[in-house]
Scaffold this motif. Structure first.
Motif, PDB file in Angstrom:
ATOM      1  N   PRO A 188      -5.346  -3.407  -1.345  1.00 37.44           N
ATOM      2  CA  PRO A 188      -4.606  -2.785  -2.500  1.00 37.44           C
ATOM      3  C   PRO A 188      -5.452  -1.912  -3.371  1.00 37.44           C
ATOM      4  O   PRO A 188      -5.385  -0.862  -4.081  1.00 37.44           O
ATOM      5  N   ALA A 195      -4.434   7.929   2.321  1.00 35.59           N
ATOM      6  CA  ALA A 195      -4.148   6.614   1.983  1.00 35.59           C
ATOM      7  C   ALA A 195      -3.976   5.966   3.265  1.00 35.59           C
ATOM      8  O   ALA A 195      -4.352   4.618   3.612  1.00 35.59           O
ATOM      9  N   ASP A 254      -8.520  -0.314  -2.769  1.00 28.93           N
ATOM     10  CA  ASP A 254      -9.001   0.810  -1.831  1.00 28.93           C
ATOM     11  C   ASP A 254      -8.709   2.126  -2.610  1.00 28.93           C
ATOM     12  O   ASP A 254      -7.397   2.411  -3.175  1.00 28.93           O
ATOM     13  N   ALA A 261      -5.679  -0.918   4.769  1.00 29.43           N
ATOM     14  CA  ALA A 261      -6.284  -0.919   3.478  1.00 29.43           C
ATOM     15  C   ALA A 261      -5.748  -1.973   2.713  1.00 29.43           C
ATOM     16  O   ALA A 261      -4.979  -2.519   2.620  1.00 29.43           O
ATOM     17  N   THR A 266      -6.365   3.795  -6.935  1.00 29.39           N
ATOM     18  CA  THR A 266      -6.347   2.808  -6.029  1.00 29.39           C
ATOM     19  C   THR A 266      -4.780   2.721  -5.623  1.00 29.39           C
ATOM     20  O   THR A 266      -4.027   3.126  -6.387  1.00 29.39           O
ATOM     21  N   HIS A 267      -4.580   2.189  -4.342  1.00 30.65           N
ATOM     22  CA  HIS A 267      -3.393   1.961  -3.975  1.00 30.65           C
ATOM     23  C   HIS A 267      -2.641   0.873  -5.240  1.00 30.65           C
ATOM     24  O   HIS A 267      -1.448   1.475  -5.480  1.00 30.65           O
ATOM     25  N   THR A 297       0.778  -1.311   0.056  1.00 33.83           N
ATOM     26  CA  THR A 297       0.083   0.211  -0.025  1.00 33.83           C
ATOM     27  C   THR A 297       0.882   1.262  -0.099  1.00 33.83           C
ATOM     28  O   THR A 297       2.127   1.156   0.208  1.00 33.83           O
TER      29      THR A 297
END
Length: 519
Positions: A158, A77, A160, A156, A180-181, A7
């Motif tokens: 990946p 994040a 998100d 989190a 996203t991540h 992340t």
């Protein structure tokens, strides 16, 4: 290579642990090491949580480039929220729409936009607090220092979303692409691999952070642990000075900016030896500007084609294709797919895969893709197929060597007598006429052919456009069915705040009360 299960938060923590005293970011006189950046992000995460902001929530930024925007994306994040970066070039009703669409609860505002934000305040349905950043009214530093660094990052996934960038709207209001991540880190890894970018490099972030050429490019540097030098605004002379004084190795510019750079007094006298890669894109590069840029900077140009929905770059045309006269035809291509990206041409109506040089819609598959459009499931389903392909909406073809040629937006394609006509092809030809300063080609109704091309042009300063002469100019260079049948000479072409021509506004008067067939 970045671990795909990483992340953004874990990556920044790793850089802070491995190179705590190395410089991570420079902005004017401001310097941040990796350990300082990590601490500031964790303080900001605590401050956001104290404001009641958590997983799934949105915050927004209305500002020119500033480190706070990068820090806010990193803090989001860390807590599971998302930073919706607002295009400050938009008109107030569009800014109002974007902030409300994101349902932002906190709005960070730069000094240049304080008055505009105050004027909109009563219309912002979900904003609970406006925080001033920079200038005499700065509240941001106190906001950070009032909180201890966060020690418990959100777990989190990946997939998100932590950054929400809005696509420019040429047919309506913009849509929020949820980045996203996994997508941003994949893009960072893919670009770094193809452009040979590593921890020792220095990346100039010159484009606005509301654009993938700004935020996503910053994350290319963050992903590799490279140093970012952030510009407040893309001033041509200042950016050239920055290259020379800061040892910039990689940068991303747009053609209009590069054209201005070639005209800066004394530009050729500066030292650009540190530069290894100049990426450019977002709009077509006029050949005169390309030639002048090659002369000024040398063989360092990489044309890139990309889209917000794919976190940025999906294909690149490298320096060797810019300088080899044997493949000069490739200068109008978008190059070949970068690492981690597959591109195919599909029939826009059936989805059938098409062959070499067959025109159709450009489809992209990559782990860089957005998770979808914010609160727009139908638009998401139209853009991303069940098996993971992004329908770009761009028309194009791929040649036998795998080079992608982007012809036009599918919705702008003209179907004339059963033939597909791409306005961009006609526009490239007409733009070479010395009397033409600006041009857009649209389809207008025709009783015989269904629709035919019309050129809308702006005359160059000190000249006038002869419509018959311009049509004859096109006939010498294009198949007859592609040539404009009529020419309108205008004072200016309608554009949205990001500079894209509003062809719907040009077409509107001609199609009023009539159906236009679109794919």
């Amino acid at each position: 290579m970045i671990d795909p299960s990483s992340t953004v938060s874990s990556l920044i923590q790793r850089h802070a642990a491995e190179r705590p005293d190395d410089e991570a970011l420079r902005f004017g006189d401001t310097r941040r090491t990796w350990s300082e950046l990590d601490e500031r992000v964790r303080r900001l995460a605590s401050a956001l949580r104290a404001e009641g902001i958590g997983p799934g929530d949105r915050v927004a930024v209305l500002d020119l480039n500033h480190p706070s925007c990068v820090e806010l994306s990193l803090a989001c994040a860390r807590i599971g929220a998302a930073n919706a970066v607002v295009n400050f070039r938009l008109a107030p009703p569009e800014i109002h729409y974007m902030i409300n669409d994101a349902r932002a609860s906190l709005l960070l505002v730069g000094p240049e936009f304080a008055a505009a934000a105050a004027g909109l305040r009563e219309q912002l349905d979900t904003v609970r607090r406006v925080l001033h950043v920079g200038g005499e009214q700065d509240e941001y530093e106190a906001f950070l220092s009032a909180h201890e660094p966060d020690t418990e990052p959100y777990d989190a996934a990946p997939g998100d979303c932590f950054v929400q960038l809005y696509t420019s709207g040429t047919t309506g209001f913009p849509k929020g692409a949820m980045l996203t991540h996994a997508g941003m880190l994949a893009h960072a890894a893919h670009v770094a691999a193809d452009f040979e970018l590593g921890p020792g490099d220095v990346v100039q972030v010159a484009m606005p952070l509301f654009h993938v050429g700004g935020t996503s490019y910053a994350f290319v540097a963050l992903g590799q642990g490279a140093r970012i030098v952030l510009a407040r605004m893309p001033d041509p002379a200042a950016l050239l000075d920055m290259v020379a004084t800061e040892g910039i190795t990689h940068t991303f510019w747009v053609p209009a900016l590069m054209g201005a750079m070639t005209q800066v007094p004394g530009a050729a006298e500066r030292d650009y030896s540190s530069l290894r890669a100049i990426s450019y894109g977002a709009s077509p590069m006029p050949l005169p500007v390309m030639r002048a840029s090659l002369e000024l900077f040398g063989p360092k140009l990489h044309q890139v084609y990309g889209m917000t929905e794919a976190c940025g770059v999906v294909s690149s045309l490298g320096p060797e294709d810019h300088t080899d006269p044997a493949v000069a035809h490739r200068l109008v291509s978008a190059g070949r797919p970068i690492t981690g990206v597959t591109i195919e041409i599909r029939d826009p109506a059936t989805g059938e895969r098409l062959g070499i040089d067959e025109p159709g819609e450009i489809w992209v598959r990559t782990d860089q893709l957005m998770s979808g459009y914010w609160q727009k499931p139908e638009a998401t389903a139209s853009a991303i197929t069940d098996d993971g392909w992004l329908r770009s909406g761009d028309g194009g073809h791929i040649d036998a060597d795998g080079y992608v040629y982007v012809t036009d937006r599918i919705k702008d394609m003209i179907v004339s007598g059963g033939e597909n006509v791409y306005p961009a092809e006609i526009e490239r030809v007409l733009a070479e006429h010395p009397a033409v300063a600006d041009v857009a080609v649209i389809g207008v109704p025709d009783d015989r052919w269904g629709e035919v091309p019309k050129a809308c042009v702006v005359a160059a300063a000190g000249t006038s456009v002869d419509p018959a002469g311009l049509i004859a100019f096109a006939r010498d260079r294009l198949a007859s069915f592609k040539c404009p049948k009529t020419v309108d000479v205008l004072d200016e072409l309608p554009r949205n705040p990001t500079g894209k021509i509003l062809k719907k506004d040009l077409r509107g008067p001609y199609w009023e009360g009539r159906e236009r067939s679109t794919v």
